[in-house]
Motif scaffolding. Sequence first.
Motif, PDB file in Angstrom:
ATOM      1  N   ALA A   1     -43.827  24.422 -47.102  1.00 47.98           N
ATOM      2  CA  ALA A   1     -44.117  23.235 -45.539  1.00 47.98           C
ATOM      3  C   ALA A   1     -45.526  23.252 -45.217  1.00 47.98           C
ATOM      4  CB  ALA A   1     -43.469  24.117 -45.022  1.00 47.98           C
TER       5      ALA A   1
ATOM      6  N   ALA B   1     -42.391  21.400 -39.578  1.00 48.05           N
ATOM      7  CA  ALA B   1     -42.003  20.207 -40.638  1.00 48.05           C
ATOM      8  C   ALA B   1     -42.822  20.338 -42.134  1.00 48.05           C
ATOM      9  CB  ALA B   1     -41.789  18.948 -39.558  1.00 48.05           C
ATOM     10  N   PRO B   2     -43.065  19.792 -42.804  1.00 50.96           N
ATOM     11  CA  PRO B   2     -43.916  19.479 -44.374  1.00 50.96           C
ATOM     12  C   PRO B   2     -44.699  19.362 -43.478  1.00 50.96           C
ATOM     13  CG  PRO B   2     -41.136  18.789 -44.280  1.00 50.96           C
ATOM     14  CD  PRO B   2     -41.540  18.582 -43.726  1.00 50.96           C
TER      15      PRO B   2
ATOM     16  N   SER C   1     -47.008  20.576 -41.506  1.00 43.85           N
ATOM     17  CA  SER C   1     -46.927  20.279 -40.156  1.00 43.85           C
ATOM     18  C   SER C   1     -48.146  22.182 -39.745  1.00 43.85           C
ATOM     19  CB  SER C   1     -45.749  20.603 -39.516  1.00 43.85           C
ATOM     20  OG  SER C   1     -44.608  21.790 -39.126  1.00 43.85           O
TER      21      SER C   1
ATOM     22  N   GLU D   1     -37.467  18.928 -49.234  1.00 37.45           N
ATOM     23  CA  GLU D   1     -37.077  19.666 -47.461  1.00 37.45           C
ATOM     24  C   GLU D   1     -36.603  21.138 -47.718  1.00 37.45           C
ATOM     25  OE1 GLU D   1     -34.936  18.825 -43.783  1.00 37.45           O
ATOM     26  OE2 GLU D   1     -34.744  16.746 -44.854  1.00 37.45           O
TER      27      GLU D   1
ATOM     28  N   ASP E   1     -45.243  18.376 -49.166  1.00 42.00           N
ATOM     29  CA  ASP E   1     -43.885  17.840 -48.685  1.00 42.00           C
ATOM     30  C   ASP E   1     -42.768  16.981 -49.527  1.00 42.00           C
ATOM     31  OD1 ASP E   1     -45.401  15.359 -49.611  1.00 42.00           O
ATOM     32  OD2 ASP E   1     -45.290  14.171 -47.394  1.00 42.00           O
TER      33      ASP E   1
ATOM     34  N   LYS F   1     -33.862  28.248 -42.983  1.00 46.70           N
ATOM     35  CA  LYS F   1     -33.970  27.247 -41.957  1.00 46.70           C
ATOM     36  C   LYS F   1     -33.168  28.565 -41.228  1.00 46.70           C
ATOM     37  CE  LYS F   1     -34.674  22.152 -43.255  1.00 46.70           C
ATOM     38  NZ  LYS F   1     -34.043  20.887 -43.139  1.00 46.70           N
TER      39      LYS F   1
END
Length: 60
Positions: free
Chosen positions: A30, A55-56, A58, A37, A34, A43
């Motif tokens: 991640a 988030a990708p 991030s 998901e 990107d 998750k």
Amino acid sequence: MAINREWHAINKMPRNATLDERVIWHIKHASNCDCREMPPSIKRELLARGLSVPAPRSLK
């Protein structure tokens, strides 16, 4: 969604990866790519461990 081919070439998911290895790989993924998901199962595991779902890219 763009794929980071260089990162993927260097960072292969281990064969028969344990849950811990999968979680670590997806967190690193991640932060570097990107292309897709994070899977729902990863998750859920992050949330169960009290971690936030990145988030990708991030974390970079």
